[in-house]
Design an enzyme around this catalytic site. Structure first.
Site, short mmCIF file in Angstrom:
data_model
loop_
_atom_site.label_atom_id
_atom_site.label_comp_id
_atom_site.label_asym_id
_atom_site.label_seq_id
_atom_site.Cartn_x
_atom_site.Cartn_y
_atom_site.Cartn_z
N ARG A 203 0.85 -1.18 0.00
CA ARG A 203 0.00 0.00 0.00
C ARG A 203 0.88 1.23 0.00
O ARG A 203 1.99 1.21 0.58
CB ARG A 203 -0.86 0.07 1.28
CG ARG A 203 -2.15 -0.71 1.23
CD ARG A 203 -3.16 -0.08 0.25
NE ARG A 203 -4.42 -0.80 0.23
CZ ARG A 203 -4.70 -1.84 -0.58
NH1 ARG A 203 -3.81 -2.30 -1.42
NH2 ARG A 203 -5.91 -2.41 -0.53
N GLU B 188 -2.06 7.90 -4.17
CA GLU B 188 -2.42 7.47 -5.53
C GLU B 188 -3.89 7.77 -5.82
O GLU B 188 -4.69 7.79 -4.90
CB GLU B 188 -2.11 5.97 -5.71
CG GLU B 188 -2.92 5.06 -4.81
CD GLU B 188 -2.55 3.58 -4.99
OE1 GLU B 188 -1.38 3.22 -4.85
OE2 GLU B 188 -3.49 2.80 -5.27
N HIS C 35 -1.04 0.19 -9.59
CA HIS C 35 -1.81 -0.64 -8.65
C HIS C 35 -2.56 -1.77 -9.38
O HIS C 35 -3.79 -1.85 -9.33
CB HIS C 35 -2.78 0.25 -7.85
CG HIS C 35 -3.22 -0.39 -6.55
ND1 HIS C 35 -3.52 0.32 -5.41
CD2 HIS C 35 -3.43 -1.69 -6.20
CE1 HIS C 35 -3.88 -0.49 -4.44
NE2 HIS C 35 -3.84 -1.73 -4.91
C1 DGY Z 1 -6.28 -5.35 -2.76
O1 DGY Z 1 -7.03 -6.29 -2.98
O2 DGY Z 1 -6.12 -4.88 -1.63
C2 DGY Z 1 -5.55 -4.80 -3.91
O3 DGY Z 1 -4.65 -3.83 -3.54
C3 DGY Z 1 -6.53 -4.28 -4.95
O4 DGY Z 1 -7.09 -3.11 -4.50
#
Ligand code: DGY
Length: 329
Positions: free
Chosen positions: A240, A269, A287
């Site tokens: 993240r 982001e 992402h």
């Molecule tokens: C998640 O599943 O957390 C991925 O980052 C997709 O958003």
């Protein structure tokens, strides 16, 4: 009996929306507008359920303004967009989509690490610019994956998938650090050895971040940690934004404090720190770690399963805060 009403907050597979329509009055978002917090509150009026993604923030203010909401179903395994404490205290169920994306995300993490170590993006851009005129012995030389030390920070399901790929597929020595140590048999099965964070930083040739974003994990990798890594090391973040201090990372890449980075997630982001765009030794992706067609569909199906079960008296398969069950009617 009136059917529950739900909001599908982002565009998603039409077949999944059709399935939701069999159970609910559905307001969907086929134009994929990103709602402001005020628009999201307005759209949720009179709705018992919400199908969300990581871009919708569900916090105390929204919950106070939407008292009829019973369940929020995130099409993501990560749920740092949810204030779980506020949800639980209001008796609202939160669900996510674990497991179905593990292997796809581990594939991508490994691919991004390899692309970073072997300078694939940088060399492709060079080629596209028409600058390739001759072979040279030191052209885009990177670092090896096979036989090197893979460091993993965060050792949940995805971290374990990456460890297996490294140990079994590429003959890597795998070390990891995690809030809690894995059982010995799991360590043996994935071929990974537990170390403290300082050892992880000092010994990893390729460090991959796979930990959830929490207040404690904010800037877990900053200037100090980057300075503790080998100057030849790479850093890959598929976890993240906010786990890495992106400004400090851009500086470390510019100074060649570490060799290179691969980033799929960014602080703030979809905006990203402009300094990251000016350094060559970084591979940037938007992402997409879980973005195979099959996996995105499995995530959407699971998010729909959770909503349907929660609002029709069933058992939601992957609740985050099961303590709120059974839901208030
Ligand atoms: C998640 O599943 O957390 C991925 O980052 C997709 O958003």
């Amino acid at each position: 009996m009136t059917r529950p009403a739900i909001l599908v907050a982002r565009a998603v597979f039409p077949e999944v929306v059709s399935r939701l329509r069999q159970h609910f009055d559905v307001e969907d978002n086929p134009t994929d507008t990103i709602f402001t917090p005020a628009q999201l509150i307005q759209r949720l009026q009179g709705k018992q359920g919400a199908f969300t993604t990581g871009s919708e923030r569900i916090g105390a203010e929204l919950l106070a303004a939407c008292p009829q909401l019973r369940v929020v179903s995130n099409m993501a395994v990560g749920y740092n967009n949810f204030d779980v404490e506020a949800l639980t205290s209001r008796g609202v169920l939160a669900t996510n989509t674990p497991d179905v994306l593990t292997e796809t995300t581990a594939d991508f993490g490994f691919a991004l690490m390899m692309a970073t170590a072997r300078r694939m993006a940088e060399s492709e851009q060079y080629l596209r610019r028409g600058e390739w005129t001759k072979w040279a012995y030191d052209m885009f030389t990177g670092s090896d994956i096979h036989g090197s030390t893979l460091g993993i920070l965060g050792m949940g399901r995805i971290g374990q998938g990456i460890a297996r790929r490294g140990a079994l597929g590429f003959g890597m020595r795998v070390i990891y650090h995690n809030r809690s140590r894995l059982p010995a048999e799991t360590e043996a099965a994935v071929g990974a050895r537990y170390v403290d964070k300082a050892t992880l930083l000092a010994q990893a040739d390729h460090l991959v971040l796979v930990l959830p974003y929490t207040a404690e994990n904010h800037h877990v990798i900053g200037a100090v940690e980057l300075a503790a890594m080998k100057p030849t090391a790479t850093l890959t973040n598929i976890a993240r934004g906010g786990i890495v201090d992106d400004a400090a990372l851009a500086q470390a890449l510019r100074d060649r404090r570490i060799a290179a980075a691969g980033l799929d997630v960014f602080e703030g982001e979809p905006a990203l720190n402009p300094a990251l765009l000016t350094v060559p030794n970084v591979v940037l992706t938007p992402h997409i770690a879980s973005a195979s067609i099959a996996t995105r569909r499995a995530m959407a199906d699971l998010a729909a399963d959770n909503l349907i079960a929660a609002l029709t008296g069933g058992v939601p398969p992957t609740p985050i805060n099961p303590a709120v069950l059974p839901l208030r009617t």
